[in-house]
Design an enzyme around this catalytic site. Sequence first.
Site, PDB file in Angstrom:
ATOM      1  N   SER A 161     -18.017  46.460  34.190  1.00 15.44           N
ATOM      2  CA  SER A 161     -17.847  47.622  35.059  1.00 15.44           C
ATOM      3  C   SER A 161     -16.394  47.699  35.499  1.00 15.44           C
ATOM      4  CB  SER A 161     -18.746  47.562  36.291  1.00 15.44           C
ATOM      5  OG  SER A 161     -18.569  48.775  37.027  1.00 15.44           O
ATOM      6  N   HIS A 221     -15.312  37.441  16.241  1.00 14.18           N
ATOM      7  CA  HIS A 221     -15.958  38.637  16.809  1.00 14.18           C
ATOM      8  C   HIS A 221     -17.179  39.106  15.997  1.00 14.18           C
ATOM      9  CE1 HIS A 221     -14.713  42.142  19.661  1.00 14.18           C
ATOM     10  NE2 HIS A 221     -16.025  42.088  19.540  1.00 14.18           N
ATOM     11  N   LEU A 280     -26.553  45.135  30.097  1.00 10.59           N
ATOM     12  CA  LEU A 280     -27.204  46.224  30.835  1.00 10.59           C
ATOM     13  C   LEU A 280     -27.603  47.350  29.888  1.00 10.59           C
ATOM     14  CD1 LEU A 280     -24.810  46.344  33.933  1.00 10.59           C
ATOM     15  CD2 LEU A 280     -27.024  45.200  33.735  1.00 10.59           C
ATOM     16  N   ASP A 333     -14.281  38.123  30.055  1.00  7.75           N
ATOM     17  CA  ASP A 333     -14.531  38.171  28.611  1.00  7.75           C
ATOM     18  C   ASP A 333     -13.813  39.369  28.003  1.00  7.75           C
ATOM     19  OD1 ASP A 333     -16.776  37.214  26.391  1.00  7.75           O
ATOM     20  OD2 ASP A 333     -16.215  39.323  26.219  1.00  7.75           O
ATOM     21  N   TYR A 336     -10.239  44.882  21.908  1.00  6.90           N
ATOM     22  CA  TYR A 336     -10.380  45.780  23.064  1.00  6.90           C
ATOM     23  C   TYR A 336      -9.036  46.393  23.463  1.00  6.90           C
ATOM     24  CZ  TYR A 336     -14.798  43.174  23.928  1.00  6.90           C
ATOM     25  OH  TYR A 336     -16.013  42.566  23.837  1.00  6.90           O
ATOM     26  N   ILE A 376     -22.313  38.926  30.645  1.00  8.90           N
ATOM     27  CA  ILE A 376     -20.973  39.459  30.944  1.00  8.90           C
ATOM     28  C   ILE A 376     -21.019  40.974  31.181  1.00  8.90           C
ATOM     29  CG2 ILE A 376     -19.531  37.668  29.897  1.00  8.90           C
ATOM     30  CD1 ILE A 376     -19.657  39.391  27.262  1.00  8.90           C
ATOM     31  N   LYS A 415     -11.410  37.053  21.503  1.00  9.38           N
ATOM     32  CA  LYS A 415     -12.108  37.057  20.201  1.00  9.38           C
ATOM     33  C   LYS A 415     -11.177  37.439  19.061  1.00  9.38           C
ATOM     34  CE  LYS A 415     -16.075  38.630  22.831  1.00  9.38           C
ATOM     35  NZ  LYS A 415     -15.606  39.630  23.794  1.00  9.38           N
ATOM     36  N   ASN A 434     -23.009  43.310  40.694  1.00  2.00           N
ATOM     37  CA  ASN A 434     -23.478  42.611  39.492  1.00  2.00           C
ATOM     38  C   ASN A 434     -23.421  41.089  39.616  1.00  2.00           C
ATOM     39  OD1 ASN A 434     -23.935  45.103  38.391  1.00  2.00           O
ATOM     40  ND2 ASN A 434     -22.171  45.082  37.008  1.00  2.00           N
TER      41      ASN A 434
END
Length: 291
Positions: free
Chosen positions: A244, A109, A191, A46, A51, A241, A76, A253
């Site tokens: 890390s 987004h 998380l 993802d 980003y 999603i 996105k 995970n």
Amino acid sequence: MSAPLIELNSGIEIPQLGLGVWQSTPEEAQRAVRFAIDEARYRHIDTAAAYGNESGVGEGIASASVLRTEVFVTTKLWNSDHGYDRALAAIDTSLRALGTDYVDLYLIHWPLQDRDRLLRTWDAMEKILADGKAHSIGVCNFEPHHLQWLIDRGGVLPAVDQVELHPHLQQRELREFAAEHGIAIESWSPLGGTSGSGWGPNSKPNTVLSDPTIGDIAIKLGRSPAQVVLAWHIKLGLIVIPKSVHEDRIKQNIDVFDFELDDEDMARIAALDDGQRVGIHPDEMNLGAPD
Ligand code: A2P
């Protein structure tokens, strides 16, 4: 073990757990993506134009030992690309950066506050879908009232709504609304987020992984707090999603499909919801919006 598949309202299947890459550099994303695919059996990545690491994600997939078609890729559309023509240009830019001719899922987004422009963006999303540049389309950070705009419009409904969701922000009302309309919910910052300080104006630092109740359940089950939180998302049927860049955590995970939380653990985590966001409320987001 790889993640089970969930069927979206588009008829397309998505692996229930994928790798998030927000705040990863292109180099970090490239390494994390290749490792996740080849060494930890992830089949879902993802990313987002915003980003700045789509090229790294694309290189990571290309350098892994499986075919592109075996990996579910989401990206996105950023806020500055709302509107019909801008959206059509944005998908092409993302596809070039990713080095692919389609994404499995293309998401808006943020909803922004301009309903008419948003509906024009959705017109473009439908064209992107029809042209095969995305196999499913959806949204992020839509509250029920934003989803209602698309429901009232008719046409293709979003396959997913990706929202901030973790034990401190459980989004019950939105989950019920989405379920009524066949829209899958994906949890971002599952998380509790990447930030030590929170990034919305009213947000607080991530305290999910240090929550004593989560810690207690983790000790009882002989699992890590992150694994307990991910098992909670999975038991709720959410798509998740976790991000890390560390190999041990990437492995850990996805190692969450061989145990389950019982009703008592689920009830204890249900009681942790205090509505505390690590990100911004969607009704306050207008960053980068066109004039
Ligand atoms: P890192 O990339 O340094 O491992 P999110 O909730 O947005 O997915 O963010 C998860 C945050 O928690 C990231 O900052 C990530 O940092 C960290 N993280 C990811 N997996 C684990 C884990 N298994 N245990 C502890 N921290 C984790």
